[in-house]
Design a protein around this motif. Structure first.
Motif, short mmCIF file in Angstrom:
data_model
loop_
_atom_site.label_atom_id
_atom_site.label_comp_id
_atom_site.label_asym_id
_atom_site.label_seq_id
_atom_site.Cartn_x
_atom_site.Cartn_y
_atom_site.Cartn_z
N HIS A 42 0.82 -1.22 0.00
CA HIS A 42 0.00 0.00 0.00
C HIS A 42 0.85 1.27 0.00
O HIS A 42 0.39 2.33 0.37
CB HIS A 42 -0.94 0.00 1.21
CG HIS A 42 -1.84 -1.19 1.22
ND1 HIS A 42 -2.86 -1.35 0.34
CD2 HIS A 42 -1.84 -2.29 2.01
CE1 HIS A 42 -3.47 -2.49 0.57
NE2 HIS A 42 -2.87 -3.08 1.58
N GLU A 43 2.11 1.14 -0.44
CA GLU A 43 3.02 2.29 -0.43
C GLU A 43 2.76 3.25 -1.58
O GLU A 43 2.96 4.45 -1.45
CB GLU A 43 4.47 1.76 -0.49
CG GLU A 43 5.53 2.81 -0.38
CD GLU A 43 6.92 2.20 -0.37
OE1 GLU A 43 7.84 2.92 -0.79
OE2 GLU A 43 7.10 1.03 0.03
N LEU A 44 2.32 2.72 -2.71
CA LEU A 44 2.14 3.53 -3.91
C LEU A 44 0.68 3.62 -4.31
O LEU A 44 -0.09 2.67 -4.14
CB LEU A 44 2.94 2.94 -5.08
CG LEU A 44 4.44 2.80 -4.88
CD1 LEU A 44 5.06 2.08 -6.06
CD2 LEU A 44 5.09 4.15 -4.66
N ASN A 45 0.32 4.76 -4.87
CA ASN A 45 -1.00 4.92 -5.48
C ASN A 45 -1.03 4.14 -6.79
O ASN A 45 0.01 3.72 -7.30
CB ASN A 45 -1.29 6.40 -5.76
CG ASN A 45 -1.43 7.20 -4.48
OD1 ASN A 45 -2.10 6.76 -3.55
ND2 ASN A 45 -0.79 8.37 -4.45
N LEU A 46 -2.20 3.98 -7.36
CA LEU A 46 -2.33 3.24 -8.62
C LEU A 46 -1.54 3.88 -9.76
O LEU A 46 -1.11 3.20 -10.68
CB LEU A 46 -3.80 3.10 -9.00
CG LEU A 46 -4.63 2.20 -8.07
CD1 LEU A 46 -6.09 2.19 -8.50
CD2 LEU A 46 -4.06 0.79 -8.04
N ASP A 47 -1.32 5.20 -9.69
CA ASP A 47 -0.55 5.87 -10.74
C ASP A 47 0.95 5.84 -10.45
O ASP A 47 1.74 6.43 -11.18
CB ASP A 47 -1.04 7.31 -10.92
CG ASP A 47 -0.79 8.19 -9.71
OD1 ASP A 47 -0.31 7.67 -8.66
OD2 ASP A 47 -1.07 9.40 -9.79
N THR A 49 2.55 7.07 -7.77
CA THR A 49 3.01 8.12 -6.88
C THR A 49 2.94 7.64 -5.43
O THR A 49 2.24 6.69 -5.11
CB THR A 49 2.17 9.40 -7.05
OG1 THR A 49 0.80 9.09 -6.78
CG2 THR A 49 2.31 9.97 -8.45
N SER A 50 3.64 8.32 -4.59
CA SER A 50 3.69 7.96 -3.18
C SER A 50 2.39 8.33 -2.47
O SER A 50 1.83 9.39 -2.71
CB SER A 50 4.85 8.70 -2.50
OG SER A 50 4.84 8.46 -1.12
N ARG A 51 1.96 7.44 -1.59
CA ARG A 51 0.75 7.74 -0.80
C ARG A 51 1.06 8.68 0.36
O ARG A 51 0.17 9.29 0.92
CB ARG A 51 0.15 6.44 -0.26
CG ARG A 51 -0.52 5.65 -1.33
CD ARG A 51 -1.38 4.57 -0.75
NE ARG A 51 -1.98 3.82 -1.85
CZ ARG A 51 -2.86 2.88 -1.70
NH1 ARG A 51 -3.26 2.54 -0.49
NH2 ARG A 51 -3.35 2.25 -2.73
N SER A 52 2.34 8.75 0.73
CA SER A 52 2.75 9.60 1.85
C SER A 52 3.93 10.46 1.43
O SER A 52 5.08 10.15 1.79
CB SER A 52 3.13 8.75 3.07
OG SER A 52 2.07 7.95 3.47
#
Length: 175
Positions: A42-47, A49-52
């Motif tokens: 769950h570290e990366l968004n679907l595109d 990019t970083s979630r945090s």
């Protein structure tokens, strides 16, 4: 210090204690750096990019700080082992004076830790370094366990890959 069989107390040399502090700093650095290898589900968004945003950079800054502590501990170990500032400077391709300016405070702080009447420095890091310098056997045994948990086919390490290599002073009678 540990008790010898004849009621004598054996302690590690100051150089061995400095090497132990360096080993601890290397362990901390390795653990911090190794945490970057796995990519969390769950570290990366679907595109991609970083979630945090900013989290990875903050963690990387902690790795750099740990590397700096390891670097300083290595210089202190070399000094405690007898290397003069010229040797340190030559290795780093700087002048002896530059090497001394860079590492003299770290060396002085370590020597203060070895003083039996010295109170630990403020903060968790100061207390930890004082503990490492004053209770080397406990730290070495913990590092033995760490090395054995992380060995990668190095079967010739034995059961005491850290504590087995520390040099002790000769036996002394307790006061």
């Amino acid at each position: 210090m540990i008790e010898g069989g004849s009621g004598t107390t054996v302690s590690y040399t100051d150089t061995a204690r400095a090497r132990l502090v360096m080993a601890y700093e290397a362990c901390e650095l390795a653990d911090l750096a190794r945490a970057f290898v796995p990519i969390g589900e769950h570290e990366l968004n679907l595109d991609g990019t970083s979630r945090s945003p900013g989290t990875v950079l903050a963690d990387a800054a902690r790795v750099v700080a740990a590397a700096q502590r390891f670097f300083e501990a290595a210089a202190v170990f070399e000094r405690m082992g007898g290397a003069d500032w010229q040797v340190i400077g030559d290795v780093l391709e700087v002048s002896a004076r530059t090497a001394q300016l860079r590492f003299a405070m770290a060396e002085a702080a370590f020597r203060e830790l070895l003083s039996p009447d010295r109170c630990p420095a403020a903060g968790e890091a100061g207390r930890l370094r004082a503990y490492m310098a004053r209770e080397p056997l406990e730290v070495a045994l913990d590092l033995d366990d760490w090395v054995l948990r992380h060995e990668d086919g190095d079967s010739d390490l034995g059961t005491t890959p850290v504590s087995g290599g520390l040099v002790r002073r000769g036996p002394r009678r307790p006061a």
